[in-house]
Design an enzyme around this catalytic site. Structure first.
Site, mmCIF file in Angstrom:
data_model
loop_
_atom_site.group_PDB
_atom_site.id
_atom_site.type_symbol
_atom_site.label_atom_id
_atom_site.label_comp_id
_atom_site.label_asym_id
_atom_site.label_seq_id
_atom_site.Cartn_x
_atom_site.Cartn_y
_atom_site.Cartn_z
ATOM 1 N N CYS A 238 0.864 -1.193 0.000
ATOM 2 C CA CYS A 238 0.000 0.000 0.000
ATOM 3 C C CYS A 238 0.894 1.233 0.000
ATOM 4 C CB CYS A 238 -0.916 0.001 1.224
ATOM 5 S SG CYS A 238 -1.906 -1.494 1.429
ATOM 6 N N ALA A 239 1.660 1.397 -1.048
ATOM 7 C CA ALA A 239 2.734 2.400 -1.063
ATOM 8 C C ALA A 239 2.213 3.828 -1.061
ATOM 9 C CB ALA A 239 3.626 2.175 -2.276
ATOM 10 N N GLY A 243 5.936 7.675 1.037
ATOM 11 C CA GLY A 243 6.706 8.130 2.191
ATOM 12 C C GLY A 243 7.499 7.022 2.860
ATOM 13 N N ASP A 262 0.163 0.139 -5.228
ATOM 14 C CA ASP A 262 -1.051 0.624 -4.576
ATOM 15 C C ASP A 262 -2.219 0.367 -5.514
ATOM 16 O OD1 ASP A 262 -1.545 2.716 -2.024
ATOM 17 O OD2 ASP A 262 -3.147 2.661 -3.508
ATOM 18 N N CYS A 359 -2.150 4.071 10.792
ATOM 19 C CA CYS A 359 -2.073 5.342 11.521
ATOM 20 C C CYS A 359 -3.366 5.504 12.312
ATOM 21 C CB CYS A 359 -1.823 6.526 10.588
ATOM 22 S SG CYS A 359 -2.996 6.697 9.232
#
Length: 427
Positions: A238-239, A243, A262, A359
């Protein structure tokens, strides 16, 4: 612009966000384009007022007895920025662009206390999320929520393929940068108070030369915990904009191979320019199409899944998303995460390592996903958090960071970072 005009502008922007359901960044940009007389300092101050209002929306609304844009912005001025109400009213009286004067009721309410307020109000988060946060953080969940309502620092990751931390610190000396507390290649500029401006480092010569990237220290930490080694075959499933891909490439010293993929071509678009600017040569971008990754099945030393999530760990930077989050969106993200974990396993060779990152600070997206995966795949063994931390940073694992299921959870309160979760398993 003086403060009264800035307050009026912030109320107008927040009204635009509320009535038209626009993202805060878009509403602020539109206001700036329509009011070109406003300088950079004015725009920064107005943005700070709007973001602070959203960070503390629950607590400010509770005290003010209203969640109207006016009530929230005035609460920021009086409570967060410590403006004197009488002086503020005097300034309002002499400014044609000012809001209506503060009423005695508004002044009294803003001076009130949150003692005795419901826990979700003191934590400044939606009430329906309280059980999740309590399950994740126990008795500390209110303090964790309150810390998530603070302002974030501006963090940079030094690109060791082109520069060093000492060189970047020197080149940005005018912004008073500091080394990050944990990430070994990080540089940070703490958030200022009131109308402080965030440095625009992306116009700096060092950024244009690829010496550093803007990346929260928490993101740097989980990238380091992934422990990608020179010479390995790594799939970044899931690039996104790349980052963590860039951080992995630097850790590998441009040796080995990273396959950056992705499912969303638009999210992947910025990666090409970033790879070039950073001098990265060991990344092969795989655009989404049928059979794009078939040749990698069962061959990867390491599969990194930076999974789509609710983004609850980024509430400091995107406080509007805190109040838009719904149980339905959470359920959607959980389904996507479960599918990606099982997809990622197919690319892992025996003895390979699976790195799961979000996140998010919600256990539904973190520990719960790993517990369910390991129940289906007993051949997966969780790596010990303290050992991972010691290997990456040569230090003891901070207290409270290890989760019940063997993951690592970063938060503003525990590590001074955005909220991140990392769990590493070996097949």
């Amino acid at each position: 612009m003086r403060l009264p005009g800035r307050l009026a502008a912030a109320i107008a922007v927040l009204s635009e966000v509320e009535t038209r359901k626009r993202p805060v960044s878009e509403a602020l940009k539109a206001w700036g384009l329509a009011n070109r007389f406003a300088g950079a300092g004015d725009r920064a101050a107005i943005g700070n007022l709007v973001y602070d209002a959203l960070r503390h929306r629950a607590s400010h609304a509770f005290l003010m007895g209203s969640d109207s844009p006016r009530a929230l912005v005035l609460a920021v001025a009086l409570r967060d920025w410590q403006e004197d109400p009488q002086a503020l009213n005097a300034a309002f009286a002499g400014d044609n662009h000012a809001p209506e004067p503060l009423s005695e009721d508004e002044i009294a309410r803003a001076a009130g206390s949150l003692d005795g307020a419901p826990a979700p109000v003191r934590a400044d988060l939606p009430e329906w999320l309280a059980p999740s946060l309590e399950r994740a953080f126990g008795a500390d969940w209110v303090a964790e929520g309150a810390a998530m309502a603070s302002r974030p620092s501006l963090d940079l990751r030094v690109n060791t393929l082109k520069s060093s931390r000492e060189r970047v610190l020197k080149s940005l000396a005018r912004f008073n940068p500091q080394p990050t507390a944990i990430a070994p290649q990080g540089v940070t500029m703490p958030a200022g108070p009131r109308d402080a401006r965030t440095p625009n480092v992306t116009t700096d010569e060092g950024y244009l030369k690829g010496w550093f990237e803007v990346q929260d220290q928490g993101s740097q930490i989980v990238s380091a915990l992934a422990n990608a080694q020179p010479g390995e075959q790594v799939l970044d499933l899931c690039a996104g904009a790349g980052g963590k891909t860039l951080a992995l490439a630097a850790a590998m010293g441009n040796k080995g191979q990273i396959f950056a993929y992705d499912s969303d071509r638009n999210r992947l678009a910025p990666i090409y320019d970033r790879l070039k600017r950073n001098g990265v040569r060991n990344v092969q971008v795989r655009a989404p199409h049928d059979n794009a990754l078939d040749d990698l099945l069962g061959k990867m030393d390491r599969v990194v899944i930076d999974a789509p999530c609710t983004g609850t760990g980024t509430w400091r930077r995107r406080p509007d998303t805190k109040w838009k989050l719904s149980p339905e969106l959470l359920a959607t993200r959980m389904g996507e995460q479960a599918a990606l974990l099982r997809q990622g396993l197919a690319f892992l060779k025996p003895g390979g390592t699976l790195v799961y990152i979000t996140c998010s600070i919600l256990p539904e997206e973190n520990d719960d996903q790993i517990v369910a995966l390991r129940a289906e795949h007993p051949e997966l063994v969780s790596m010990v958090p303290a050992e991972l931390w010691s290997a990456a940073f040569g230090a003891a694992l901070p207290e409270g960071v290890a989760t019940a299921a063997g993951g690592i959870a970063l938060t503003p309160r525990l590590t001074g970072t955005d909220g991140f979760y990392c769990h590493i398993l070996r097949r």
